[in-house]
Design a protein around this motif. Structure first.
Motif: not given
Length: 360
Positions: A265, A267-268, A278, A283
């Motif tokens: 997924t 993420g930053s 961002p 992850k």
């Protein structure tokens, strides 16, 4: 080296670039592989003096933040852990040590060429936890995702991934938003684009009026891409063109994208020299958290200073070149690198050192 017909085609492209270019143009090659090819083949010297090639943050080892390197070194110190990593990363300095030094201290750190090789190490060492360090852009993420799915199918519970994978379009946006460097065109990364395709770059000409071309790594590929960019810029019609049609489709590699999206997924992520961006990191999804080293070992981002005097961060943003760095060729060289841009085979400092770039 070009021969025969390729040499003629290259000469024609260069002549056409000279003919149609009339103003100062800044082009950024995002990919470290392009930086190496451009310097090795002397492509900058073949172009008009007003067409400038700038090197961007396209070396995945180089953009890995010092704090993330420190976390990897911390992981390698656990006695029940085997750390699996790609080769360039092992020599990158952290704030106090490196994986190379950690291995010299007796920790089990192994260089692998694929995530599936790391998975095989986990099969052979059931009493150890094997952590695959996931470094790379969209090119390597699908293979790491495949290793997680394979581990799940086989019930291999001692295999973990520490995902530091990064996504390229979000950091392109961050660079453009920063305004640090004025760009007229971008040479988009070849290997990344074989996975994600051309469409994720469309926001660049649409929102920023900047030309894009996706190229391969042969001299003719790069010259064709530069010709495309100059033509777009001079005609005032920025778009995304593909000069690497034998490998890149507009929609990308759907199977690879499906693998990546199934396991990861967004993420930053922290980028050296750029900061937290961002939507630029991958992850593991919640359903795969049992394989997530960051969760298992409760790793958190660390704030760590860059090595004193090192301009790697500025070089990655194209604000500086290696020739601007006071450490270049002096305290910092391939045998004793101060920063990752000299360590990685795709680093700008390494390319400048090896191929003798004499001017910015």
């Amino acid at each position: 080296m070009m021969i025969g017909e390729e040499r003629i085609l290259a000469k024609n492209l260069i002549q056409e670039i000279f003919r149609i270019s009339s103003k100062e143009i800044n082009l950024m090659e995002f990919c470290g592989g392009h930086t190496v090819a451009i310097l090795k083949q002397g492509i900058r010297q073949l172009l008009p003096g007003h067409v400038h090639l700038l090197s961007g943050p396209g070396c995945p080892v180089c953009v890995t933040a010092t704090g993330d390197i420190d976390n990897i070194i911390q992981l390698s110190g656990y006695r029940d852990v085997i750390t699996a990593t790609f080769g360039d990363l092992i020599r990158v300095p952290g704030s106090k040590s490196s994986l190379q030094k950690s291995r010299a201290e007796g920790n089990d750190i192994r260089v692998v060429y694929s995530a599936l090789e790391a998975l095989d190490i986990a099969r052979q060492n059931p009493g150890k936890r094997v952590v695959m360090v996931g470094i790379g852009f969209e090119t390597t993420a699908p293979t790491v995702a495949a290793s997680v799915l394979q581990a799940e199918r086989e019930g291999i519970k001692n295999y973990l991934v520490h995902s530091l994978h990064k996504l390229t379009p979000p950091v392109m946006k961050a660079l453009l938003d920063s305004g640090d460097v004025k760009l007229d065109g971008i040479i988009c990364p070849g290997h990344v684009s074989t996975v994600i395709g051309a469409r994720p770059y469309e926001f660049i000409p649409q929102n920023y009026g900047i030309a894009c071309a996706i190229t391969g790594f042969e001299p003719l590929d790069i010259l064709e891409g530069i010709h495309m960019l100059v033509r777009q810029i001079e005609s005032g019609t920025p778009t995304v063109e593909i000069a690497y049609r034998r490998a890149v489709r507009p929609e990308g590699n759907l199977k690879a994208l499906d693998l990546m999206n199934k396991v990861f997924t967004v993420g930053s992520a922290w980028w050296r020299g750029i900061g937290e961006v961002p939507g630029s990191g991958l992850k593991l999804r919640e359903e795969y958290r049992a394989f997530d080293a960051a969760t298992v070992f409760q790793l958190t981002p660390q704030d760590a200073a860059e090595p004193a005097g090192c301009l790697c961060g500025e070089i990655l943003r194209a604000v500086k070149t290696p020739l601007d760095c006071p450490l270049f060729r002096k305290k910092c060289n391939p045998e004793q690198p101060v920063g990752p841009c000299m360590v990685s085979a795709e680093g700008a400092c390494s390319a400048y050192y090896l191929y003798g770039e004499s001017d910015g």
